[in-house]
Design a protein around this motif. Structure first.
Motif, PDB file in Angstrom:
ATOM      1  N   ARG A   1       0.977  -1.151  -0.164  1.00 44.58           N
ATOM      2  CA  ARG A   1      -0.003   0.138   0.048  1.00 44.58           C
ATOM      3  C   ARG A   1       0.743   1.335  -0.050  1.00 44.58           C
ATOM      4  O   ARG A   1       0.343   2.335  -0.303  1.00 44.58           O
ATOM      5  N   GLN A   2       2.133   1.227   0.547  1.00 48.40           N
ATOM      6  CA  GLN A   2       3.189   2.222   0.549  1.00 48.40           C
ATOM      7  C   GLN A   2       3.606   2.278  -1.073  1.00 48.40           C
ATOM      8  O   GLN A   2       3.820   3.395  -1.425  1.00 48.40           O
ATOM      9  N   THR A   3       3.640   1.180  -1.521  1.00 54.55           N
ATOM     10  CA  THR A   3       4.302   1.354  -2.819  1.00 54.55           C
ATOM     11  C   THR A   3       3.458   1.906  -4.081  1.00 54.55           C
ATOM     12  O   THR A   3       3.554   2.309  -4.983  1.00 54.55           O
TER      13      THR A   3
ATOM     14  N   SER B   1       5.043  17.394  -0.780  1.00 60.96           N
ATOM     15  CA  SER B   1       4.061  17.119  -1.680  1.00 60.96           C
ATOM     16  C   SER B   1       2.863  18.200  -1.805  1.00 60.96           C
ATOM     17  O   SER B   1       2.533  18.012  -3.127  1.00 60.96           O
ATOM     18  N   LEU B   2       2.762  18.868  -0.868  1.00 62.18           N
ATOM     19  CA  LEU B   2       1.670  20.099  -1.179  1.00 62.18           C
ATOM     20  C   LEU B   2       2.266  21.207  -2.391  1.00 62.18           C
ATOM     21  O   LEU B   2       1.526  21.800  -2.898  1.00 62.18           O
ATOM     22  N   ARG B   3       3.589  21.407  -2.103  1.00 66.37           N
ATOM     23  CA  ARG B   3       4.131  22.017  -3.265  1.00 66.37           C
ATOM     24  C   ARG B   3       4.297  21.542  -4.524  1.00 66.37           C
ATOM     25  O   ARG B   3       3.595  22.025  -5.561  1.00 66.37           O
ATOM     26  N   LYS B   4       4.170  19.981  -4.906  1.00 67.50           N
ATOM     27  CA  LYS B   4       4.185  19.400  -6.066  1.00 67.50           C
ATOM     28  C   LYS B   4       2.790  19.566  -6.451  1.00 67.50           C
ATOM     29  O   LYS B   4       2.685  19.647  -7.772  1.00 67.50           O
ATOM     30  N   VAL B   5       1.817  19.494  -5.757  1.00 71.13           N
ATOM     31  CA  VAL B   5       0.344  19.655  -6.491  1.00 71.13           C
ATOM     32  C   VAL B   5      -0.052  20.973  -6.497  1.00 71.13           C
ATOM     33  O   VAL B   5      -1.398  21.415  -6.921  1.00 71.13           O
TER      34      VAL B   5
ATOM     35  N   ILE C   1      -4.103  13.424  -4.037  1.00 69.22           N
ATOM     36  CA  ILE C   1      -2.970  13.019  -4.527  1.00 69.22           C
ATOM     37  C   ILE C   1      -1.607  13.587  -3.728  1.00 69.22           C
ATOM     38  O   ILE C   1      -0.844  12.619  -3.698  1.00 69.22           O
ATOM     39  N   ALA C   2      -1.756  14.691  -3.196  1.00 65.69           N
ATOM     40  CA  ALA C   2      -0.587  14.857  -2.301  1.00 65.69           C
ATOM     41  C   ALA C   2      -0.444  13.991  -0.977  1.00 65.69           C
ATOM     42  O   ALA C   2       0.363  13.590  -0.775  1.00 65.69           O
ATOM     43  N   GLY C   3      -1.528  13.624  -0.828  1.00 62.22           N
ATOM     44  CA  GLY C   3      -1.787  12.553   0.390  1.00 62.22           C
ATOM     45  C   GLY C   3      -0.909  11.125   0.027  1.00 62.22           C
ATOM     46  O   GLY C   3      -0.328  10.599   1.022  1.00 62.22           O
ATOM     47  N   VAL C   4      -1.038  10.688  -1.165  1.00 65.91           N
ATOM     48  CA  VAL C   4      -0.537   9.613  -1.515  1.00 65.91           C
ATOM     49  C   VAL C   4       0.775   9.760  -1.935  1.00 65.91           C
ATOM     50  O   VAL C   4       1.623   8.970  -1.273  1.00 65.91           O
ATOM     51  N   LEU C   5       1.105  11.017  -2.538  1.00 63.03           N
ATOM     52  CA  LEU C   5       2.469  11.229  -2.629  1.00 63.03           C
ATOM     53  C   LEU C   5       3.326  11.511  -1.455  1.00 63.03           C
ATOM     54  O   LEU C   5       4.600  11.067  -1.365  1.00 63.03           O
ATOM     55  N   ALA C   6       2.752  11.874  -0.386  1.00 64.64           N
ATOM     56  CA  ALA C   6       3.499  11.890   0.765  1.00 64.64           C
ATOM     57  C   ALA C   6       4.080  10.571   1.261  1.00 64.64           C
ATOM     58  O   ALA C   6       4.809  10.445   2.335  1.00 64.64           O
ATOM     59  N   MET C   7       3.510   9.606   0.827  1.00 60.52           N
ATOM     60  CA  MET C   7       3.970   8.222   1.241  1.00 60.52           C
ATOM     61  C   MET C   7       4.960   7.783   0.229  1.00 60.52           C
ATOM     62  O   MET C   7       5.473   6.539   0.507  1.00 60.52           O
ATOM     63  N   GLU C   8       5.336   8.536  -0.301  1.00 55.02           N
ATOM     64  CA  GLU C   8       6.428   8.339  -1.563  1.00 55.02           C
ATOM     65  C   GLU C   8       6.225   6.989  -2.427  1.00 55.02           C
ATOM     66  O   GLU C   8       7.048   6.066  -2.081  1.00 55.02           O
ATOM     67  N   PRO C   9       5.155   6.610  -3.075  1.00 56.30           N
ATOM     68  CA  PRO C   9       4.686   5.775  -3.852  1.00 56.30           C
ATOM     69  C   PRO C   9       5.468   5.420  -5.227  1.00 56.30           C
ATOM     70  O   PRO C   9       6.174   6.553  -5.614  1.00 56.30           O
TER      71      PRO C   9
END
Lengths: 256, 289
Positions: free
Chosen positions: B76-78, B120-124, B147-155
């Motif tokens: 789930r992290q990936t 992540s917030l900067r990215k989106v 999307i930022a919430g998912v990015l923060a897990m660095e998948p």
């Protein structure tokens, strides 16, 4: 319910800077002390300290007035109950209606206690973000053996913050369902029971599906109830220990 | 690096939602998954991060078998997942708390969570809104927050399940731009949609599903050559021109490509060079919009 969330007033006062745990413990102790207060001078002392703290917090009077307003009916009810139902020296008498001086005293005292309780609590919510309150409660609960009853402090904290988040969403759902039914010709004033049943059924269905989607989203973001960390770090500073000692001292004094 | 082998899935009520799906997804690929309601696309992607596990067959995600319970958190992290409804996947009382939810679950220390949330917030493009409550955000902003919430897990891979279907056109454009940037930064993207037009310019590969089976897999151009109905208006126009005897390709979907094809068929292709043609095409484009 919006007010529950909006009651936080951003600021940099000494009260804002205290650790949420300090404020929670202080509120608990103060509540017990206020409820045990039996005399007007002591109550006056609490009222004075509330005024002082409210002034220090820099939170406007409006916030406190708004926190009291929804409870007014309850307060009036309590006051009148005591006024009319306490035995003693009657102020006047019309048939069975017989307010007494004792009732007046008891009613005022009890109502004042409740008002003070609400005011102190709103001092907490006005100076602390809801997340920080949740975090504080989680940290206070963490030491308890909740595991034995199948709960974790993290579950409780998550439940609290999800409630804060989703109560407005559910209210919004309810409003939409009502509009949809008005649009199809349901007269809400006409039959309150029918309205209730036709609103509640879709409300429950809607809530269950919201909960289901939410659970899936949380699960796919690795939620596990037994342990998590937090974006916000809690740190007890000298001021926190000072306040706790002060409150502790006050509690001891009131028993002597 | 996702391998799906002969995957079948039967819901507890007996419905067969997936029927022998075979598919591989390469690292860095942008795959669009399309198909009608109930064709099994959501069921399929829910297997990719082990929200569902196969009734038959197997899935390996970056070397991890999704049936192996102990690897679920790694999977789930990936493979991060973003859902359709912006409201029901926003769990925080403010934007930054919501983005922090994943990293908090990964039990990262607070300073690391802070770093990831801000990055992540900067990215989106939502950093300035970080203390906003959800009701102060638009649907598109909430989807970018998700999307930022998912990015923060660095998948490695991000699955987006009909994320634009509840949005207005402008928000949809913003969300698609964000997704394109993620793809360009090297993330594997799996994008489920019913709108073929929004995904043709972005996807490397289109996978079309029907009745729990994959019925087509190939590039966007090949897909247009294959599919009969539900095609972009431009493609439809080109098909009609071709039917009338014009020598044009009928597997194009972009205004610029169609313009070039038509000019060429008109016999102007040799006199005017491609760059000038594209300038003209741009002009046509802006006149349209």
């Amino acid at each position: 319910m919006d007010e529950l969330i909006l009651s936080y007033v951003p600021g940099t006062s000494p009260l804002h800077k205290l650790d949420p745990r300090t404020k929670l413990v202080a509120l608990m102790v103060t509540s017990i002390l206020v409820l045990q207060t039996a005399t007007f001078p002591k109550l006056g002392l609490f009222a004075a300290s509330f005024v002082l703290l409210a002034y220090l917090s820099g939170v406007g009077t409006g916030v406190f007035v708004r926190s009291i307003r929804p409870m007014l009916v309850f307060f009036t009810f309590i006051f009148l109950m005591h006024l009319f139902l306490t035995e003693g020296d009657p102020i006047f008498r019309i048939g069975v209606i017989r307010p007494t001086f004792e009732g007046l005293m008891a009613g005022t005292l009890i109502t004042a206690r409740f008002v003070l309780l609400i005011l102190f609590a709103s001092l907490l919510t006005a100076t602390t973000r809801s997340t920080m309150i949740t975090n504080g409660i989680e940290r206070l609960l963490r030491s308890l053996p909740l595991k034995r009853i199948g709960l974790s402090s993290f579950d409780i904290a998550t439940m609290m913050s999800l409630s804060i988040r989703f109560v407005p969403v559910l209210l919004d759902n309810a409003r939409q369902i009502r509009y949809a039914q008005i649009a199809r010709g349901l007269d809400i004033r006409h039959n309150i029971f029918r309205t209730a049943s036709t609103t509640i059924t879709p409300m429950i269905r809607e809530s269950v599906s919201t909960a289901d989607e939410l659970a899936t989203a949380m699960e796919s973001r690795c939620y596990q109830g037994d342990f998590r960390t937090s974006l916000f770090e809690l740190k007890m500073r000298a001021a926190d220990w000072g306040v706790l000692c002060g409150i502790g001292g006050l509690a001891v004094l009131s028993y002597v | 690096m996702i391998h799906i082998n002969n995957l079948s899935y039967r819901y507890p009520d007996g419905t067969l939602a997936l029927d022998g799906v075979d598919m591989s997804i390469e690292k860095g690929e942008f795959v669009a998954l399309i198909g009608k309601n109930g064709c099994g696309k959501t069921t399929l992607v829910r297997h990719l991060n082990a929200l569902l596990t196969p009734t038959e067959g197997s899935i390996s995600v970056f070397g991890m078998d999704t049936k192996n319970k102990s690897g679920v958190w790694n999977i789930r992290q990936t493979v991060g997942m973003v859902f359709q409804n912006p409201q029901t996947q926003f769990v925080g009382t403010t934007l930054e708390e919501d983005v922090a939810f994943g990293p908090e679950n990964l039990t990262l220390p607070p300073n690391e969570i802070r770093k990831r949330v801000d990055r992540s917030l900067r990215k989106v493009g939502l950093l300035e809104y970080k203390t906003h409550a959800p009701k102060a955000l638009s649907g598109g902003q909430m989807q970018r927050a998700a999307i930022a919430g998912v990015l923060a897990m660095e998948p490695e891979c991000i699955v987006l399940d009909e994320v634009t279907s509840m949005l207005d056109p402008e928000s949809r454009g913003n969300v698609l731009d964000t997704i394109q940037q993620l793809h360009q930064s090297g993330k594997t993207i799996i994008y489920v949609t019913q709108r073929i037009e929004e995904i043709l310019p972005l996807a490397d590969r289109i996978v079309s599903m029907n009745n729990g089976k994959i019925e087509f897999m190939g590039t966007p151009h090949k897909y247009l050559a294959y599919v009969e109905s539900d095609i972009p208006a431009i493609t439809n126009l080109m098909r009609k021109l071709k039917a009338k005897g014009f020598d044009v390709r009928d597997d194009v979907f972009a205004v610029d490509d169609a313009f070039l094809e038509i000019m060429k068929a008109w016999g102007m292709g040799k006199e005017v060079d491609g760059v000038d043609m594209l300038d003209g095409a741009d002009k046509v484009n802006t006149d349209d919009g």
